[in-house]
Design an enzyme around this catalytic site. Sequence first.
Site, PDB file in Angstrom:
ATOM      1  CG  ASN A 193      75.637  18.353  43.876  1.00 51.50           C
ATOM      2  OD1 ASN A 193      76.515  18.797  44.622  1.00 51.50           O
ATOM      3  ND2 ASN A 193      75.108  17.156  44.032  1.00 51.50           N
TER       4      ASN A 193
ATOM      5  CE  LYS B 202      76.664  14.653  41.956  1.00 51.93           C
ATOM      6  NZ  LYS B 202      76.292  13.358  41.351  1.00 51.93           N
TER       7      LYS B 202
ATOM      8  CG  HIS C 151      72.477  14.205  45.992  1.00 53.77           C
ATOM      9  ND1 HIS C 151      73.181  13.071  45.636  1.00 53.77           N
ATOM     10  CD2 HIS C 151      72.371  14.960  44.865  1.00 53.77           C
ATOM     11  CE1 HIS C 151      73.492  13.148  44.350  1.00 53.77           C
ATOM     12  NE2 HIS C 151      73.009  14.280  43.860  1.00 53.77           N
TER      13      HIS C 151
ATOM     14  CD  GLU D 173      76.368  11.444  44.406  1.00 54.48           C
ATOM     15  OE1 GLU D 173      76.423  11.258  43.187  1.00 54.48           O
ATOM     16  OE2 GLU D 173      76.765  12.498  44.955  1.00 54.48           O
TER      17      GLU D 173
ATOM     18  CD  GLU E  86      69.071  13.258  43.355  1.00 60.07           C
ATOM     19  OE1 GLU E  86      69.903  14.005  42.850  1.00 60.07           O
ATOM     20  OE2 GLU E  86      69.245  12.616  44.403  1.00 60.07           O
TER      21      GLU E  86
ATOM     22  N   GLY F 114      75.194  10.159  36.974  1.00 63.07           N
ATOM     23  CA  GLY F 114      76.584   9.803  36.732  1.00 63.07           C
ATOM     24  C   GLY F 114      76.780   8.565  35.885  1.00 63.07           C
TER      25      GLY F 114
ATOM     26  CB  SER G 286      72.652  12.154  33.085  1.00 67.49           C
ATOM     27  OG  SER G 286      73.373  11.346  33.983  1.00 67.49           O
TER      28      SER G 286
END
Length: 252
Positions: free
Chosen positions: A9, A11, A96, A98, A168, A174, A214
């Site tokens: 991904n 991003k 996702h 985010e 996730e 991150g 990660s």
Amino acid sequence: MRRKIVAGNWKMNKNVIDAQQLMIQLLSYKNNNATNCEVWIAPPSLYLMMAKDIFEKDEIGVFSQDMSEYESGAYTGEISADMLESIDVNGSLIGHSERRQYHGETDSHCNRKVKLALDKGLTPIYCNGETLEQRKAGQHLEVVKNQTEVALFTLSAEEIKKVVIAYEPVWAIGTGETATPEQAQEIHAHIRNIIASKYGQEVADEVSILYGGSVKPDNAKEIFSQPDIDGGLIGGAALKLEDFSKIIEAFN
């Protein structure tokens, strides 16, 4: 046998020149190395057509980072499943963390997107996972159970087998933090058991579940060796061929 998958991904990263360069490098790597997993990327939407042109023989799967829950209409800035299907994109990330955090997406939104993606012949990569607060409160199993049921349990058995799930833990995205292989395996087995409770073990055993927290070259092999972890949804490490290729090679 479940599909083994390493998906990157990207991003909101890379200008068009850098994106093209990385795609060409990735194609060269894939053509010159035997891999024991499928390799997918989700670049920014602006680069999807370029990716399909570069990977014209489907050596690498191309996925959108998101798609609209609506088929068409006055939804400025959105990208529809029909648009993705029309350029032969393989599928889309859905839900996702985010998108949930910054755009208010809910499991109900995800349910509509997953269903629409499947109706259009696209592969949904459905993302779920708990926050740090939820894990500290001991709510992680219940949170993931609710996310899975609301987003996916309106599907038929044949439909859910076409969904890829990416677990996730939000606290490990991150941040440099990573769930231990045992923590990741616990949730992956939990998700598979949730699916088995409705659709049966045979169906659950066909669903690929990726880990998305990660993953790095130095921990990929141990994570991927867990019995219910079928690969990874890779963030930052997908932006450098050297790192991404080493994660792919964790399946060798």
